[in-house]
Scaffold this motif. Structure first.
Motif, PDB file in Angstrom:
ATOM      1  N   PHE A 113       0.782  -1.404   0.008  1.00 53.83           N
ATOM      2  CA  PHE A 113      -0.118   0.125  -0.002  1.00 53.83           C
ATOM      3  C   PHE A 113       0.995   1.231  -0.099  1.00 53.83           C
ATOM      4  CE2 PHE A 113      -2.111  -3.705   1.729  1.00 53.83           C
ATOM      5  CZ  PHE A 113      -3.406  -3.484   1.315  1.00 53.83           C
ATOM      6  N   CYS A 114       0.679   2.141  -0.871  1.00 53.02           N
ATOM      7  CA  CYS A 114       1.370   3.448  -1.052  1.00 53.02           C
ATOM      8  C   CYS A 114       0.401   4.548  -1.003  1.00 53.02           C
ATOM      9  CB  CYS A 114       1.996   3.329  -2.280  1.00 53.02           C
ATOM     10  SG  CYS A 114       3.224   5.012  -2.454  1.00 53.02           S
ATOM     11  N   PRO A 115       0.126   5.147   0.474  1.00 54.67           N
ATOM     12  CA  PRO A 115      -0.476   6.246   0.528  1.00 54.67           C
ATOM     13  C   PRO A 115       0.363   7.608  -0.055  1.00 54.67           C
ATOM     14  CG  PRO A 115       0.226   5.548   2.450  1.00 54.67           C
ATOM     15  CD  PRO A 115       0.514   4.283   1.554  1.00 54.67           C
ATOM     16  N   MET A 116      -0.459   8.621  -0.605  1.00 55.45           N
ATOM     17  CA  MET A 116       0.553   9.467  -1.347  1.00 55.45           C
ATOM     18  C   MET A 116      -0.411  10.817  -0.952  1.00 55.45           C
ATOM     19  SD  MET A 116       1.470   8.573  -5.022  1.00 55.45           S
ATOM     20  CE  MET A 116       2.740   7.234  -5.420  1.00 55.45           C
ATOM     21  N   ASP A 163      -4.720  11.973  -2.172  1.00 59.51           N
ATOM     22  CA  ASP A 163      -4.941  12.939  -2.984  1.00 59.51           C
ATOM     23  C   ASP A 163      -3.447  13.168  -4.134  1.00 59.51           C
ATOM     24  OD1 ASP A 163      -3.023  14.130  -1.541  1.00 59.51           O
ATOM     25  OD2 ASP A 163      -4.393  15.921  -0.664  1.00 59.51           O
ATOM     26  N   GLY A 164      -2.461  12.410  -3.777  1.00 60.92           N
ATOM     27  CA  GLY A 164      -1.303  12.538  -4.804  1.00 60.92           C
ATOM     28  C   GLY A 164      -1.422  11.296  -5.614  1.00 60.92           C
ATOM     29  N   ALA A 165      -2.081  10.315  -5.539  1.00 61.02           N
ATOM     30  CA  ALA A 165      -2.169   9.060  -6.519  1.00 61.02           C
ATOM     31  C   ALA A 165      -2.595   9.667  -7.741  1.00 61.02           C
ATOM     32  CB  ALA A 165      -2.833   8.274  -6.023  1.00 61.02           C
ATOM     33  N   ALA A 178       0.100  -2.081 -10.701  1.00 59.20           N
ATOM     34  CA  ALA A 178      -0.383  -0.967 -10.138  1.00 59.20           C
ATOM     35  C   ALA A 178      -1.788  -0.846  -9.890  1.00 59.20           C
ATOM     36  CB  ALA A 178       0.364   0.196 -10.819  1.00 59.20           C
ATOM     37  N   TYR A 179      -2.355  -0.490  -8.793  1.00 60.41           N
ATOM     38  CA  TYR A 179      -3.761  -0.482  -8.389  1.00 60.41           C
ATOM     39  C   TYR A 179      -4.262   0.902  -8.139  1.00 60.41           C
ATOM     40  CZ  TYR A 179      -4.228  -5.802  -8.882  1.00 60.41           C
ATOM     41  OH  TYR A 179      -3.882  -6.893  -9.752  1.00 60.41           O
ATOM     42  N   PHE A 180      -5.316   1.315  -8.403  1.00 61.97           N
ATOM     43  CA  PHE A 180      -5.644   2.604  -8.110  1.00 61.97           C
ATOM     44  C   PHE A 180      -7.298   2.580  -7.697  1.00 61.97           C
ATOM     45  CE2 PHE A 180      -2.033   3.239 -10.549  1.00 61.97           C
ATOM     46  CZ  PHE A 180      -1.405   4.315 -10.197  1.00 61.97           C
TER      47      PHE A 180
END
Length: 222
Positions: A113-116, A163-165, A178-180
């Motif tokens: 998980f990559c929170p941005m 909000d940066g994704a 890569a999942y969004f």
């Protein structure tokens, strides 16, 4: 234990009250400007909705950043002031970890998980965590490029969100790992409170006089 949690890391105010880890009340208000008076009102309303009083709180938790300079300054100063007034301990929870906690229950164990959080232009505040909320990549300011996170994406699926994704989607959206999520995942005091409950049990409190927001950079206006 009764814990009041606050998160103003990005836009708006988020407040929650937990008792023994159970959510009793929460407010999430999206606004471009965060003020101490607005935050204080939401805190008061949440505590009353939970059937508690400020004096019955056992701790105050705050999302300590990274994020908006102004938002973090407001929430941390408000939380510290309340802890001083009530003589209660302060719990700091990293914003990106709390964001990841929103999604980890809904994905298989092999996902990362990559929170941005948007940091202007092509830069984001980001970290990569596993389903146990352990850091695979530490919190850092990342200038997004086509090969960002390439090594991790070779081996494991990664969920990019926050909000940066959107900026990373234009670069990484074609990668099969890569999942969004379709829905914007905002920081929330509800998850801060869940993690703060664990911290309270373990006795992980901040040193109140010296505690400062985790700005990561000198200034990010939102």
């Amino acid at each position: 234990m009764n814990i009041l949690s606050i998160d103003t890391s990005t836009r708006g105010c988020s407040v929650a009250v937990h008792t023994d880890g159970q959510l009793l009340a929460s407010y999430d208000l999206l606004t471009e400007r965060v003020s101490s008076s607005l935050l204080t009102t939401l805190m008061k309303n949440a505590v009353e909705q939970a059937g508690l009083t400020l004096s019955s709180l056992d701790a105050v938790a705050v999302a300590k950043g990274p994020g908006s300079y102004t938002g973090l300054r407001v929430s941390v100063s408000t939380a510290k002031g309340l802890c001083y007034a009530l003589d209660k301990p302060l719990i700091g929870v990293e914003t990106l970890t709390a964001m990841a906690a929103q999604l980890t229950p809904f994905y298989p164990e092999n996902f990362l998980f990559c929170p941005m959080i948007d940091a202007r232009r092509m830069e984001v505040f980001a970290a990569v965590l596993d389903t146990k909320l352990e850091k695979v990549l530490p919190t850092q300011a990342v200038i997004l490029e086509a090969d960002s996170f390439a090594e991790l994406l070779q081996n494991q699926p990664i969920v990019f969100f926050g909000d940066g994704a959107a900026k990373s989607r234009s670069l990484l959206g074609g990668h099969p790992n890569a999942y969004f999520p379709d829905q914007l995942i905002e920081p929330s005091a509800r998850n801060v409170g869940t993690l703060a409950t664990e911290a309270y049990v373990q006795g992980r409190f901040e040193d109140l006089p010296s505690f400062e927001p985790y700005y990561l950079k000198d200034f990010v206006g939102k």
